[in-house]
Design a protein around this motif. Structure first.
Motif, short mmCIF file in Angstrom:
data_model
loop_
_atom_site.label_atom_id
_atom_site.label_comp_id
_atom_site.label_asym_id
_atom_site.label_seq_id
_atom_site.Cartn_x
_atom_site.Cartn_y
_atom_site.Cartn_z
N GLN A 1 -68.04 -10.06 82.34
CA GLN A 1 -69.46 -9.73 82.21
C GLN A 1 -70.25 -10.36 83.36
O GLN A 1 -71.12 -9.73 83.94
CB GLN A 1 -70.00 -10.21 80.86
CG GLN A 1 -69.56 -9.34 79.71
CD GLN A 1 -70.05 -9.86 78.36
OE1 GLN A 1 -70.29 -11.04 78.19
NE2 GLN A 1 -70.17 -8.96 77.41
N GLU A 2 -69.90 -11.60 83.68
CA GLU A 2 -70.59 -12.29 84.78
C GLU A 2 -70.32 -11.59 86.11
O GLU A 2 -71.23 -11.38 86.90
CB GLU A 2 -70.11 -13.75 84.83
CG GLU A 2 -70.89 -14.59 85.81
CD GLU A 2 -70.48 -16.06 85.76
OE1 GLU A 2 -70.46 -16.66 86.84
OE2 GLU A 2 -70.20 -16.57 84.67
N LYS B 1 -63.54 -12.16 78.84
CA LYS B 1 -64.64 -11.22 78.63
C LYS B 1 -65.92 -11.75 79.27
O LYS B 1 -66.63 -11.01 79.96
CB LYS B 1 -64.84 -11.02 77.12
CG LYS B 1 -65.96 -10.07 76.78
CD LYS B 1 -66.12 -9.96 75.26
CE LYS B 1 -67.36 -9.18 74.91
NZ LYS B 1 -67.67 -9.22 73.50
N ASP B 2 -66.19 -13.05 79.07
CA ASP B 2 -67.38 -13.66 79.66
C ASP B 2 -67.33 -13.59 81.18
O ASP B 2 -68.33 -13.29 81.84
CB ASP B 2 -67.51 -15.12 79.21
CG ASP B 2 -67.82 -15.25 77.72
OD1 ASP B 2 -68.21 -14.24 77.09
OD2 ASP B 2 -67.67 -16.37 77.19
N GLY C 1 -69.53 -8.49 86.49
CA GLY C 1 -70.26 -7.22 86.44
C GLY C 1 -71.72 -7.39 86.78
O GLY C 1 -72.31 -6.58 87.51
N GLN C 2 -72.33 -8.45 86.26
CA GLN C 2 -73.74 -8.72 86.56
C GLN C 2 -73.94 -9.01 88.05
O GLN C 2 -74.90 -8.56 88.66
CB GLN C 2 -74.25 -9.91 85.74
CG GLN C 2 -74.37 -9.63 84.26
CD GLN C 2 -75.40 -8.54 83.95
OE1 GLN C 2 -76.44 -8.45 84.58
NE2 GLN C 2 -75.09 -7.70 82.98
#
Length: 64
Positions: A41-42, A37-38, A44-45
């Motif tokens: 998210q990274e 998940k982390d 995606g950023q």
């Protein structure tokens, strides 16, 4: 300790060990899922930042 008591004790030991192992496996799965998940998210950023950079570059070229 008769055979019945010994068998019951051994079954309890095996059950306890299986529960502990199951708990450890669930912890690993949870940690792996959190890590994934982390990472997502990274990623995606980073994609968002690249898209913003591309949009800014287009705006700059159009405004010149």
């Amino acid at each position: 300790m008769d055979n019945s008591t010994k068998a019951s004790y051994n079954a309890g030991q095996v059950k306890g060990q299986a529960q502990e192992k199951s708990s450890q496996v669930m912890d690993k799965i949870s940690n792996t899922a959190q890590s994934a998940k982390d990472s997502m998210q990274e990623a995606g950023q980073q994609m968002k930042a690249k898209a913003q950079g591309a949009a800014d570059a287009v705006k700059d070229s159009v405004n010149k």
